[in-house]
Scaffold this motif. Sequence first.
Motif, PDB file in Angstrom:
ATOM      1  N   PRO A 171       0.047 -10.143  12.068  1.00 17.08           N
ATOM      2  CA  PRO A 171      -0.436  -9.384  13.185  1.00 17.08           C
ATOM      3  C   PRO A 171      -1.255  -7.818  12.763  1.00 17.08           C
ATOM      4  N   ARG A 172      -0.814  -7.739  11.425  1.00 19.17           N
ATOM      5  CA  ARG A 172      -1.401  -6.306  11.028  1.00 19.17           C
ATOM      6  C   ARG A 172      -2.672  -6.442  10.173  1.00 19.17           C
ATOM      7  N   ILE A 173      -2.793  -7.310   9.028  1.00 19.31           N
ATOM      8  CA  ILE A 173      -3.773  -7.121   8.131  1.00 19.31           C
ATOM      9  C   ILE A 173      -5.024  -8.224   8.668  1.00 19.31           C
ATOM     10  N   SER A 174      -5.990  -7.329   8.972  1.00 15.63           N
ATOM     11  CA  SER A 174      -7.232  -7.844   9.430  1.00 15.63           C
ATOM     12  C   SER A 174      -8.321  -7.915   8.461  1.00 15.63           C
ATOM     13  N   LYS A 175      -8.186  -7.407   7.491  1.00 14.87           N
ATOM     14  CA  LYS A 175      -9.353  -7.345   6.185  1.00 14.87           C
ATOM     15  C   LYS A 175      -8.639  -7.186   4.739  1.00 14.87           C
ATOM     16  N   ILE A 176      -9.262  -7.968   4.045  1.00 20.43           N
ATOM     17  CA  ILE A 176      -8.504  -8.096   2.520  1.00 20.43           C
ATOM     18  C   ILE A 176      -9.466  -8.099   1.582  1.00 20.43           C
ATOM     19  N   CYS A 177      -9.250  -7.626   0.402  1.00 20.11           N
ATOM     20  CA  CYS A 177     -10.054  -7.688  -0.598  1.00 20.11           C
ATOM     21  C   CYS A 177      -9.125  -7.918  -2.056  1.00 20.11           C
ATOM     22  N   LEU A 178      -9.605  -8.828  -2.857  1.00 19.04           N
ATOM     23  CA  LEU A 178      -8.804  -9.121  -4.039  1.00 19.04           C
ATOM     24  C   LEU A 178      -9.603  -8.531  -5.368  1.00 19.04           C
ATOM     25  N   LEU A 179      -8.991  -7.840  -5.925  1.00 18.20           N
ATOM     26  CA  LEU A 179      -9.469  -7.067  -7.145  1.00 18.20           C
ATOM     27  C   LEU A 179      -8.892  -7.837  -8.350  1.00 18.20           C
ATOM     28  N   GLU A 180      -9.695  -7.687  -9.447  1.00 18.79           N
ATOM     29  CA  GLU A 180      -9.498  -8.217 -10.733  1.00 18.79           C
ATOM     30  C   GLU A 180      -9.534  -7.175 -11.687  1.00 18.79           C
TER      31      GLU A 180
END
Length: 343
Positions: A297-306
């Motif tokens: 219900p909380r996380i609406s946008k995410i990015c993965l970093l290397e």
Amino acid sequence: MSTSGYYGGVEGGATHSKMVLMNANGDILAWIDGPSTNQWLIGQEECLKRVNNMVEDAKSKAGLDSSTKLLSLGLSMSGADQKDAQNQLISGIKSKYPQCSQNVFIASDTAGAIATATEKGGIVLIAGTGSNCMLINPDGRAFRCGGWGHLLGDEGSAYWITQTAIKIVFDHEDNLKVSPHDISFVKDVMMKYFQISDRDELLHYFYSKFEKSYIAGLCKELAQGARENKDKLCLELFRQAGEILAEHILGVGPHVAEELLNTPSGLQVVTVGSVWKSWDFMKEGFVNVLKDRAKNPRISKICLLELKESAAIGAASLGAKSIKQTLPIDYLHNASMYFQSEF
């Protein structure tokens, strides 16, 4: 020469370690490669000796006298999650190697990875031989999901993928649980990898001759099967790994600070470990879990970093912060984004 301007950071692993020596301007003066510094594998005394040897080598490489004390030494180490163990290592370094550093700070390996990639915190999600997930909020509070080893955790890791694949083969041939996917490819690579002719021989590798990293090595062959052969069972294994790794993020999700959720790029997740090289096959399962608003219900946008640099840089930064000093860190150089999505 002034001793107040030098900061060290060590990324300590179960297989190898790496140290960076920096000045107050954030300039890198030396990189040093070293052996394992996991105290649970080599003992505390040997761990301290190896850390000090790396510091001395770094001083020498940077042209500093061996009597030069670092202002701070940050250690981001596997096997250093417990506070008592951290305190013992700190007191041990100060008593046995007083010329090493004026101040010593120790954190887990996950903390160093986050501090290398982001300034204010985020999530690090490890999927290598084992797995672990750690959230560090801007106020320094940390929350964990997983990382309990192969008997109690490690879901989504190379070991877990391998063990799951082998269990599917065993269950299918026992007629205990018939696989919906053809097991032929997985069984063949399993036999070849362990150099066995009968599955009974595999028991030695899981019991009397158990070596977690060796078993996990089969995951590379399974990834190749997904990539080159498009084997359906291999593809399904990595899809499931994507699902369960996303569930680790949901595990710490309720504790994520609003500040981390509201960044332009979304919640930053630093991914560490060789399993992420198979992201193409994990993506579907990973995204589908995070799209489920009932669970998320909380996380609406995410990015993965290397990470592009060693977590030793983050360790040095954490060590400096522990004495209220700030090292200039080029976060954009240290990590790159390879996936971003809104849900």
